[in-house]
Design a protein around this motif. Sequence first.
Motif, PDB file in Angstrom:
ATOM      1  N   LEU A  53      30.672  20.369 -16.926  1.00 26.96           N
ATOM      2  CA  LEU A  53      30.250  19.150 -16.222  1.00 26.96           C
ATOM      3  C   LEU A  53      30.569  19.197 -14.720  1.00 26.96           C
TER       4      LEU A  53
ATOM      5  N   THR B  55      32.269  13.528 -13.610  1.00 25.03           N
ATOM      6  CA  THR B  55      32.642  12.651 -12.504  1.00 25.03           C
ATOM      7  C   THR B  55      32.391  11.188 -12.861  1.00 25.03           C
ATOM      8  N   SER B  56      31.547  10.940 -13.862  1.00 22.62           N
ATOM      9  CA  SER B  56      31.387   9.572 -14.352  1.00 22.62           C
ATOM     10  C   SER B  56      32.501   9.222 -15.347  1.00 22.62           C
TER      11      SER B  56
ATOM     12  N   TRP C 187      24.957   9.753  -6.216  1.00 25.85           N
ATOM     13  CA  TRP C 187      24.126   9.465  -7.403  1.00 25.85           C
ATOM     14  C   TRP C 187      23.573   8.046  -7.286  1.00 25.85           C
TER      15      TRP C 187
HETATM   16  N1  SER Z   1      28.643  12.700 -16.976  1.00 23.31           N
HETATM   17  C1  SER Z   1      28.303  13.874 -16.256  1.00 23.31           C
HETATM   18  C2  SER Z   1      29.297  14.217 -15.230  1.00 23.31           C
HETATM   19  O1  SER Z   1      29.925  13.318 -14.753  1.00 23.31           O
HETATM   20  C3  SER Z   1      26.984  13.733 -15.582  1.00 23.31           C
HETATM   21  O2  SER Z   1      26.007  14.273 -16.374  1.00 23.31           O
HETATM   22  O3  SER Z   1      29.407  15.346 -14.875  1.00 23.31           O
END
Ligand code: SER
Length: 338
Positions: A79, A204-205, A299
Motif C-alpha cells: 500500500l 495512508t487512509s 487525493w
Molecule cells: N487505502 C490505500 C492506502 O491508503 C489506498 O488504496 O494506501
Amino acid sequence: MRATSVLVTGANGEIGHGLLARLAAEERSIVTLDVLPLEPALARLVRREVTGSVTDRGLLERILAEFEIDLVFHLAALLSTRAEFTPTTAHHVNVEGTLTLLEFAHLEGQSHGRPVVFLYPSSIAAYGLPDLATKMRAGLVREDEWNTPTTMYGCNKLYCEQLGRYYARHYKQLAADPPAGRVDFRSVRFPGLISAVTQPSGGTSDYAPEMIHAAAKGKPYACFVRPDTRIPFMAMPDAIDALIDLASVPRERLTRTAYNLTAFSPTAGQICDVVSRAFPRAAITWHVDEKRQRIIDSWPTDVDDSAARRDWGFQPRYDFAHAFDEYLIPTIKDRYQV
Ligand code: SER
C-alpha cells in the motif's frame, strides 16, 4: 480434468478476508496465493492454498497445470505508505506481479478457451492533485481527471489499470491473429476502506480504521492527519459487494475498464466525533505527520462514481451514518467485547 476455480491473490489481506467468506458462501472452489500462510479460519474456506509471491512464474505455472481458473481477484499489493519506503520493491510486487498475473490469466484463457474475468482493485491513490487549494476546488473528480499521482503506489495502480486495458483490448495487436479478449479486465478505484474485523497496514487512509479500532480497544490514538482532512471512504461489505457484482456483469454493459467508487466523504474530525460518541473511553489526539498529510491532500475529497452506478448498478448499502451505526460500531463492539 482440471478443476474450475477462482484465484485470489493477497488473500490474507483485508479485502481477502471478506471476499473469501463471500466466495465460500457461494460454494466457489477457491485457490489462494499469498506470501504468508492463510489464517486457519480462512484456510478452511479454500480448496488450495499456495504460499508464495505473485511474481513467481513457476508457482503460477503449477496453478495453471492443476486448475481451470476463470475468475481472478488480484488483491496482492504494497500500500501507499509502505511503498514510499521501498519503491522498487513496491514496483516489483505491484507492477511486475500484476503483469505476471495478467499473463497467467491470458494463458488460462488460451488453455480453456473462455475469457478469464480479472478483477483488479485500483485506488483513490491513482489521483494526484497538486495542492490543498486545488483539492478543495476540484469537487467530484471523474476517472480521467487529475491522473498525476504523487506516490509510487498510485503510479503503480494507474499503470496497471492501463496494462489491464491493454490485455483486454489490444494484446499483441500486430500478430496475424491477434489474441486480445482472453483477459476480461475490470477494475475499481476504491476509496479508503474500513473494516470492522481487520485492520489495514501500510496505507495512508489507515487513520480512519486505526482511530475506530483503537477507540474500541480503549487505547489512545494520535491521528496523523488534520481534523479537516477529507477523502472518500467505504465500508468493507460494500467493497466486497462491488467486486462480486462487477465480476458478474455482462461485458457488453461495461463502457470502461476502471470505475470510481465511493460511499461517503467525512472529515477526520467527523470520524473522531462519531467514534468518541460510540466509545466514551476513546482518547483521540492530533499529531500531524506533514509528509503523510501531503499524500492525503493530493487525493480528492470526493469522486464521481456515476459511471459505475449507470453501467453496473453500483449502489453502496452504507452511507456514513449507517456504516457506523449498523456495521462498524456493533461489529467492533462484538469483536472486542466492549
Ligand atoms: N487505502 C490505500 C492506502 O491508503 C489506498 O488504496 O494506501
